[in-house]
Design an enzyme around this catalytic site. Structure first.
Site, PDB file in Angstrom:
ATOM      1  N   SER A  99     -23.939  27.880 -38.718  1.00 59.28           N
ATOM      2  CA  SER A  99     -23.351  28.582 -39.753  1.00 59.28           C
ATOM      3  C   SER A  99     -22.701  30.107 -39.043  1.00 59.28           C
ATOM      4  O   SER A  99     -22.928  30.609 -38.168  1.00 59.28           O
ATOM      5  CB  SER A  99     -24.587  29.332 -40.559  1.00 59.28           C
ATOM      6  OG  SER A  99     -24.189  30.161 -41.371  1.00 59.28           O
ATOM      7  N   TYR A 122     -32.042  34.710 -41.943  1.00 58.20           N
ATOM      8  CA  TYR A 122     -31.229  33.336 -41.875  1.00 58.20           C
ATOM      9  C   TYR A 122     -30.384  33.500 -40.698  1.00 58.20           C
ATOM     10  O   TYR A 122     -30.459  32.525 -39.978  1.00 58.20           O
ATOM     11  CB  TYR A 122     -30.487  33.140 -43.264  1.00 58.20           C
ATOM     12  CG  TYR A 122     -29.798  31.884 -43.029  1.00 58.20           C
ATOM     13  CD1 TYR A 122     -30.263  30.568 -43.035  1.00 58.20           C
ATOM     14  CD2 TYR A 122     -28.481  32.046 -43.095  1.00 58.20           C
ATOM     15  CE1 TYR A 122     -29.594  29.643 -43.002  1.00 58.20           C
ATOM     16  CE2 TYR A 122     -27.517  30.744 -43.022  1.00 58.20           C
ATOM     17  CZ  TYR A 122     -28.051  29.688 -43.184  1.00 58.20           C
ATOM     18  OH  TYR A 122     -27.258  28.685 -43.118  1.00 58.20           O
TER      19      TYR A 122
END
Length: 245
Positions: free
Chosen positions: A144, A157
């Site tokens: 990501s 995250y």
């Protein structure tokens, strides 16, 4: 084996209900892929996903897989590879968590880290060893853009994805010359369409296909994020904190 364009005939998805993974599977089935394994926790959603792929002409099967149970990974993936060679393993599982709640409850934060990083390290190594044993194949790891630099809004995250990204890069170096290709995919946000440089599962699937054809090592989605994140990595921390990102 892969076709002349580098596309797989067989696919194993780790995280079989992932929207990105299923968009990728549909795209590959429309090209060349004929056998698809969806690995995930047994559920109606997993079986429905397999049924939809069968309707597109694939031989789609399911296998039980739990990212939070590393001790079971070798057995679960071994069942798949025992049935025949796998051309592509797509590591697509992960959870976003809830930053505000996770900060207040460390156990929730640990679950994000264990799923996105620890579980991925275990599954990635097991898959890589199996691919190396058969002498060919690709491992595509969904990272990501959040892992490129810590942001106040999602640093739990983001830190888990940063670890995963570094692991996948190193694994690719370790496997160089073995016949196994590792590709890291760094998409923008899928779940927040209003976010700058957001993307969609279909756009990511398209980028994955192109990356496989080119045997890329890193794929950004959208591509402009490569330049944007290069600039943000070098932005002074005091200024970075004030940016609306």
């Amino acid at each position: 084996m892969k076709d002349a364009f580098g596309l797989p005939q067989s696919l194993l998805v780790l995280g079989g209900t992932s929207e990105i993974a299923l968009a990728t599977a549909r795209r590959l089935v429309a090209r060349r892929t004929r056998t698809v394994w969806l690995a995930g926790r047994p559920s109606p959603a997993l079986e429905e996903a397999a049924a939809r792929l069968r309707a597109l002409g694939a031989d789609a099967r399911t296998v039980g897989f739990d990212a939070l149970d590393p001790d079971s990974h070798e057995t679960a993936l071994g069942k798949v590879f025992a049935e025949g060679d796998i051309d592509l393993v797509l590591l697509a599982f992960g959870i976003l968590g809830d930053q505000a709640q996770d900060e207040r409850d460390p156990a929730r934060a640990v679950r994000v880290a264990q799923t996105n990083y620890t579980g991925a390290v275990s599954a990635g190594l097991v898959a890589a060893r199996a691919l190396q044993a058969q002498g060919h194949g690709s491992l595509v790891v969904l990272s990501s853009v959040a892992g490129e630099r810590a942001r106040r809004a999602d640093f739990i995250y983001g830190s888990s994805k940063a670890g995963l990204d570094t692991f996948a890069q190193g694994l690719g170096d370790a496997l160089h010359g073995t016949g196994v290709h590792v590709m890291v995919v760094r998409p923008g946000s899928v779940h927040s369409p209003e976010t700058p440089f957001a993307t969609t599962p279909e756009a990511i699937a398209t980028a994955i296909e192109l990356g496989l054809r080119r045997r890329s090592e890193t794929v950004w989605v959208p591509g402009v994020l490569r330049v944007v994140m290069s600039a943000l990595r070098h932005t002074p921390r005091g200024l970075f904190r004030r940016l609306p990102i």
